[in-house]
Design an enzyme around this catalytic site. Structure first.
Site, PDB file in Angstrom:
ATOM      1  N   CYS A 182       0.837  -1.207   0.000  1.00  0.00           N
ATOM      2  CA  CYS A 182       0.000   0.000   0.000  1.00  0.00           C
ATOM      3  C   CYS A 182       0.873   1.260   0.000  1.00  0.00           C
ATOM      4  O   CYS A 182       1.688   1.460   0.900  1.00  0.00           O
ATOM      5  CB  CYS A 182      -0.936   0.014   1.211  1.00  0.00           C
ATOM      6  SG  CYS A 182      -2.018   1.455   1.176  1.00  0.00           S
ATOM      7  N   HIS A 229       1.519  -7.343  -6.893  1.00  0.00           N
ATOM      8  CA  HIS A 229       0.805  -6.348  -7.683  1.00  0.00           C
ATOM      9  C   HIS A 229       1.862  -5.775  -8.620  1.00  0.00           C
ATOM     10  O   HIS A 229       2.786  -5.096  -8.168  1.00  0.00           O
ATOM     11  CB  HIS A 229       0.215  -5.280  -6.759  1.00  0.00           C
ATOM     12  CG  HIS A 229      -0.433  -4.148  -7.486  1.00  0.00           C
ATOM     13  ND1 HIS A 229      -0.846  -2.996  -6.877  1.00  0.00           N
ATOM     14  CD2 HIS A 229      -0.734  -3.990  -8.794  1.00  0.00           C
ATOM     15  CE1 HIS A 229      -1.379  -2.183  -7.772  1.00  0.00           C
ATOM     16  NE2 HIS A 229      -1.308  -2.754  -8.947  1.00  0.00           N
TER      17      HIS A 229
HETATM   18  C1  FNR Z   1      -7.119  -1.943  -3.129  1.00  0.00           C
HETATM   19  N1  FNR Z   1      -5.884  -2.569  -2.955  1.00  0.00           N
HETATM   20  C2  FNR Z   1      -5.548  -3.070  -1.717  1.00  0.00           C
HETATM   21  N2  FNR Z   1      -4.408  -3.823  -1.560  1.00  0.00           N
HETATM   22  C3  FNR Z   1      -4.111  -4.393  -0.379  1.00  0.00           C
HETATM   23  O1  FNR Z   1      -3.094  -5.096  -0.273  1.00  0.00           O
HETATM   24  N3  FNR Z   1      -4.938  -4.225   0.696  1.00  0.00           N
HETATM   25  C4  FNR Z   1      -6.082  -3.485   0.624  1.00  0.00           C
HETATM   26  O2  FNR Z   1      -6.830  -3.377   1.614  1.00  0.00           O
HETATM   27  C5  FNR Z   1      -6.382  -2.840  -0.600  1.00  0.00           C
HETATM   28  N4  FNR Z   1      -7.497  -2.051  -0.757  1.00  0.00           N
HETATM   29  C6  FNR Z   1      -7.933  -1.666  -2.001  1.00  0.00           C
HETATM   30  C7  FNR Z   1      -9.174  -1.056  -2.166  1.00  0.00           C
HETATM   31  C8  FNR Z   1      -9.662  -0.754  -3.426  1.00  0.00           C
HETATM   32  C9  FNR Z   1     -11.020  -0.134  -3.585  1.00  0.00           C
HETATM   33  C10 FNR Z   1      -8.845  -1.029  -4.567  1.00  0.00           C
HETATM   34  C11 FNR Z   1      -9.327  -0.708  -5.951  1.00  0.00           C
HETATM   35  C12 FNR Z   1      -7.600  -1.607  -4.406  1.00  0.00           C
HETATM   36  C13 FNR Z   1      -5.057  -2.923  -4.117  1.00  0.00           C
HETATM   37  C14 FNR Z   1      -5.599  -4.182  -4.797  1.00  0.00           C
HETATM   38  O3  FNR Z   1      -5.618  -5.291  -3.922  1.00  0.00           O
HETATM   39  C15 FNR Z   1      -4.773  -4.551  -6.046  1.00  0.00           C
HETATM   40  O4  FNR Z   1      -3.453  -4.817  -5.670  1.00  0.00           O
HETATM   41  C16 FNR Z   1      -4.772  -3.442  -7.104  1.00  0.00           C
HETATM   42  O5  FNR Z   1      -6.043  -2.849  -7.258  1.00  0.00           O
HETATM   43  C17 FNR Z   1      -4.325  -3.993  -8.470  1.00  0.00           C
HETATM   44  O6  FNR Z   1      -5.150  -5.046  -8.884  1.00  0.00           O
HETATM   45  P1  FNR Z   1      -6.321  -4.862  -9.995  1.00  0.00           P
HETATM   46  O7  FNR Z   1      -7.259  -3.835  -9.454  1.00  0.00           O
HETATM   47  O8  FNR Z   1      -5.659  -4.377 -11.241  1.00  0.00           O
HETATM   48  O9  FNR Z   1      -6.907  -6.240 -10.107  1.00  0.00           O
END
Ligand code: FNR
Length: 351
Positions: free
Chosen positions: A122, A189
């Site tokens: 994050c 990611h």
């Molecule tokens: C996230 N992401 C995220 N990652 C994580 O490790 N913990 C979390 O609590 C969150 N929260 C979160 C909320 C929302 C609304 C989004 C859109 C994203 C990141 C997520 O898990 C992921 O790594 C990224 O969004 C990239 O993957 P996608 O969206 O391309 O499938």
């Protein structure tokens, strides 16, 4: 079962719902599982938040609720699970920058989860300032200490979720270090800390990581279709794929037959899960609004993304004023389901 075998069951050959703050609460996880997700992550819960919460079995909902009393602010439930549905498939993600706090949090929920994951990706200021999330990518010793401490003291597997570091070499070194410290799986990611969510995911940078470790590597980033799942697997050799925004866009992407359902149907089904687990309306409304927006998706895909709503279906303008679950229900033509669930719950509570 040893932890490596338990990790394989969660992380090898799977399609996984990613952790998502606010959206990844029980109703959305339930929706993903019912459509066909193999493994689901909770939203990130900061270590200190759960340790003061009291574990309560809720016979009316069939859930285990971790309930926190917040004085005049009433109560909060930082974590809720439905064992009948989630047992063996639920990964609890912790936001932490400290091994002792992480262990306290993990031990508190251990009996209700299949694995514990540490958020090391994050990039938000709140996380970085607390030495959490992507801050750990720069503190490999602290990250290894957290993983090692959990591995030595928990009966469930520990995994980590990272982003790409500046160079492929640095990512590989970090991944190896986490494996050595005891991580049983690694989600990547495939964006760097400085990349925006709108930028294209770097699928081509994953292969060296997969080749460098023996634990399952889960690929995450811009996996929007079944073809994407096959594509990123072929390119990287990853064990599994993980979806966040694509699941919000249309959660029926998890259906193994690949036939995605109309979004209206998906939202109605999501709301039924909210009724079933008696969600607070704020959480349901937030998630529905996320389903209704293209805002978060990568720029190169925005053109091709369709929200798939029939004419006359409610949009943001109609959803925004909703102040109760009942109002959301009526807006989406599932008012009768809401009423039936309310009656059912009342009867169960009286038994
Ligand atoms: C996230 N992401 C995220 N990652 C994580 O490790 N913990 C979390 O609590 C969150 N929260 C979160 C909320 C929302 C609304 C989004 C859109 C994203 C990141 C997520 O898990 C992921 O790594 C990224 O969004 C990239 O993957 P996608 O969206 O391309 O499938």
């Amino acid at each position: 079962m040893n932890v490596e075998d338990a990790a394989d069951q969660l992380y090898r050959g799977k399609v996984i719902l990613a952790p998502m703050v606010r959206a990844g609460t029980l109703p959305f996880r339930a929706l993903a599982l019912r459509y066909g997700a193999d493994t689901v992550f909770t939203e990130e819960v900061i270590d200190r938040r759960v340790v003061n919460a009291v574990r309560t079995e809720n016979p009316v909902l069939g859930t285990v609720d971790y309930v926190e009393k917040r004085g005049k602010k009433g109560i909060a439930t930082p974590f809720q699970t439905c064992p009948a549905l989630e047992r063996g498939r639920l990964v609890y993600q912790i936001g932490t920058g400290d091994a002792t706090n992480a262990l306290r949090a993990a031990q508190h929920v251990e009996r209700d989860v299949a694995a514990v994951d540490i958020n090391m990706g994050c990039p938000k200021r709140f996380s970085l300032q607390g030495g959490m999330g992507a801050a750990l990518l720069k503190q490999p010793q602290v990250a290894a200490d957290i993983v090692g401490t959990l591995r030595r003291n928990l009966s469930v597997p520990v995994s980590v979720k990272i982003r790409l570091l500046e160079t492929p070499g640095e990512t590989v070194e970090f991944a190896r270090r986490m494996e050595k410290a005891g991580a049983c799986a690694l989600s990547v990611h495939v964006r760097k800390v400085g990349d925006t969510p709108a930028s294209k995911a770097r699928w081509e940078e994953l292969r060296p990581v997969v080749d460098a470790v023996n634990i399952p590597v889960i690929a995450n980033g811009d996996v929007y279709t079944r073809a994407d799942m096959a594509g990123i697997k072929a390119l990287s050799g990853c064990s599994s794929v993980m979806l966040a925004r694509p699941a919000l866009l249309n959660c029926s992407i998890f259906k193994p037959d690949g036939h995605v359902l109309p979004l209206k149907e998906v939202i109605q089904q999501y709301l039924r899960e909210c009724f079933r687990y008696d969600s607070v309306y704020q959480n349901a409304k937030y998630t529905v609004m996320e389903m209704l927006t293209k805002r978060r998706h990568p720029d190169h895909l925005k053109e091709s993304i369709s929200l798939g709503l029939p004419g006359g279906a409610p949009g943001m303008r109609e959803v925004t004023p909703a102040k109760t679950l009942g109002q959301l229900a009526r807006l989406w033509d599932v008012g009768a389901d809401f009423d039936a669930e309310t009656v059912r719950r009342r009867k169960r509570a009286e038994q």
